[in-house]
Design a protein around this motif. Sequence first.
Motif, mmCIF file in Angstrom:
data_model
loop_
_atom_site.group_PDB
_atom_site.id
_atom_site.type_symbol
_atom_site.label_atom_id
_atom_site.label_comp_id
_atom_site.label_asym_id
_atom_site.label_seq_id
_atom_site.Cartn_x
_atom_site.Cartn_y
_atom_site.Cartn_z
ATOM 1 N N SER A 149 -12.589 4.173 0.534
ATOM 2 C CA SER A 149 -11.828 2.963 0.218
ATOM 3 C C SER A 149 -12.758 1.816 -0.123
ATOM 4 O O SER A 149 -12.494 1.028 -1.039
ATOM 5 C CB SER A 149 -10.948 2.574 1.402
ATOM 6 N N GLY A 154 -3.772 3.539 -0.905
ATOM 7 C CA GLY A 154 -2.885 2.490 -0.419
ATOM 8 C C GLY A 154 -3.615 1.526 0.506
ATOM 9 O O GLY A 154 -3.429 0.309 0.418
ATOM 10 N N GLY A 212 0.819 -1.209 0.000
ATOM 11 C CA GLY A 212 0.000 0.000 0.000
ATOM 12 C C GLY A 212 0.854 1.260 0.000
ATOM 13 O O GLY A 212 0.564 2.219 -0.709
ATOM 14 N N THR A 217 -5.690 -0.723 -1.513
ATOM 15 C CA THR A 217 -4.838 -1.719 -2.156
ATOM 16 C C THR A 217 -4.481 -2.849 -1.196
ATOM 17 O O THR A 217 -4.611 -4.028 -1.524
ATOM 18 C CB THR A 217 -3.541 -1.060 -2.669
ATOM 19 N N ALA A 218 -4.046 -2.456 -0.004
ATOM 20 C CA ALA A 218 -3.674 -3.461 0.993
ATOM 21 C C ALA A 218 -4.875 -4.339 1.330
ATOM 22 O O ALA A 218 -4.774 -5.563 1.434
ATOM 23 C CB ALA A 218 -3.146 -2.782 2.250
#
Lengths: 188, 188
Positions: free
Chosen positions: B96, B160, A160, B163-164
């Motif tokens: 997110s 990020g 990330g 994404t994680a």
Amino acid sequence: MTEVKPMRADARRNYERLLKAAAEAFAEHGEGASLDDIAKRAGVGSGTLYRHFPTRQALLEAAYIDRVEALAARADDLAGELPPGEALVEWLNELSAGMIQVRGLKALLGSAVTDGSNAVVTACGVSVKGAAGRLVEAAQREGTLRGDVEPIEILRLAHGVATASELTDGEGKFIRRYLSLLTEGLRP
Amino acid sequence: MTEVKPMRADARRNYERLLKAAAEAFAEHGEGASLDDIAKRAGVGSGTLYRHFPTRQALLEAAYIDRVEALAARADDLAGELPPGEALVEWLNELSAGMIQVRGLKALLGSAVTDGSNAVVTACGVSVKGAAGRLVEAAQREGTLRGDVEPIEILRLAHGVATASELTDGEGKFIRRYLSLLTEGLRP
DNA sequence: GACTAAGCGGAGACAGTCCCCGTTTATCGC
DNA sequence: GCGATAAACGGGGACTGTCTCCGCTTAGTC
């Protein structure tokens, strides 16, 4: 279990050539490099490429396995040089930097830490998870890392961080910044 | 500056149809959906699609602009309901989550916060940066967010986090977890 | 040197992107 | 209504990439 059928000489030669060509091509054009072009560079037919490496992922992994193992080894070097907490942060920094600088590595490491139920156990995944595990455990024992985080979570967070940093400048200049925001938190 | 040349009736109709078809297709196949297929669904030729939307990115943006603006508006709702620090975290969570659940949205928002020197100012970028700016400023004034972070950094970090989280389970279940690791930091 | 299976390689089917340009049609002045 | 005309259409086709299939070649073996 691991059948050791020695490859035929020509097969081995083509395998090596493909690996070399792939490393070049991925470096040059990123993970999306044309596979037929890689075969052409290697001087083999595309059938040969697909026989040795059934998927792009397989080729990517084979081409970068050395680099990933170097990264994993680097974890242990750092553990010897720095206190655990710092070693972990420094390693995450180098890991994220690698993901940005080495084109294609981010995708590879991403799939290595993805929870696919179709979890193919990749050599890259094993190396990198092992390295992270050792650093995480040491830092937790030292008391500089919260006890409730898993090594794989740290790897995913590093991914990330690399992503966020990539959005910022495409080089790796902001990795330390984002990593420190992560370690210190967003509160004042 | 903004020339208001009213579109011809057939052009407008096709534009609308394309938008509808695109929203469907992106939802169904992700950001990689076939553009020719979108044209076919809309009942127009591919030339028409490419005339209205020169790039995949342009189409993606046009198809999702409503959703992005809803997300931006949501920021102000939250700001009215919760104390600034909590409003920010909650908004980042919803943002997110959107990136993960709405296929294609992550790529769109990603390019909206990318520092391209070729910085095309996108409507999506403006909305989302404005919303983030308001929440960040309020939280900083309140003293629950460090003063040295920029709104765009927060957006990139949210990317990020998404994404994680995506690496973890492909749904959005771990967003809150990673968001709290980010806000609280990795130290014990 | 001959046999045989492992291995080769490139033609070709398929899918996607994107452009080009001959054809159609909405709009406007009469 | 009725051309005139420029805007808009649309699909054929060039191009690029993926991946498979199968007739041909060759390394390894006796």
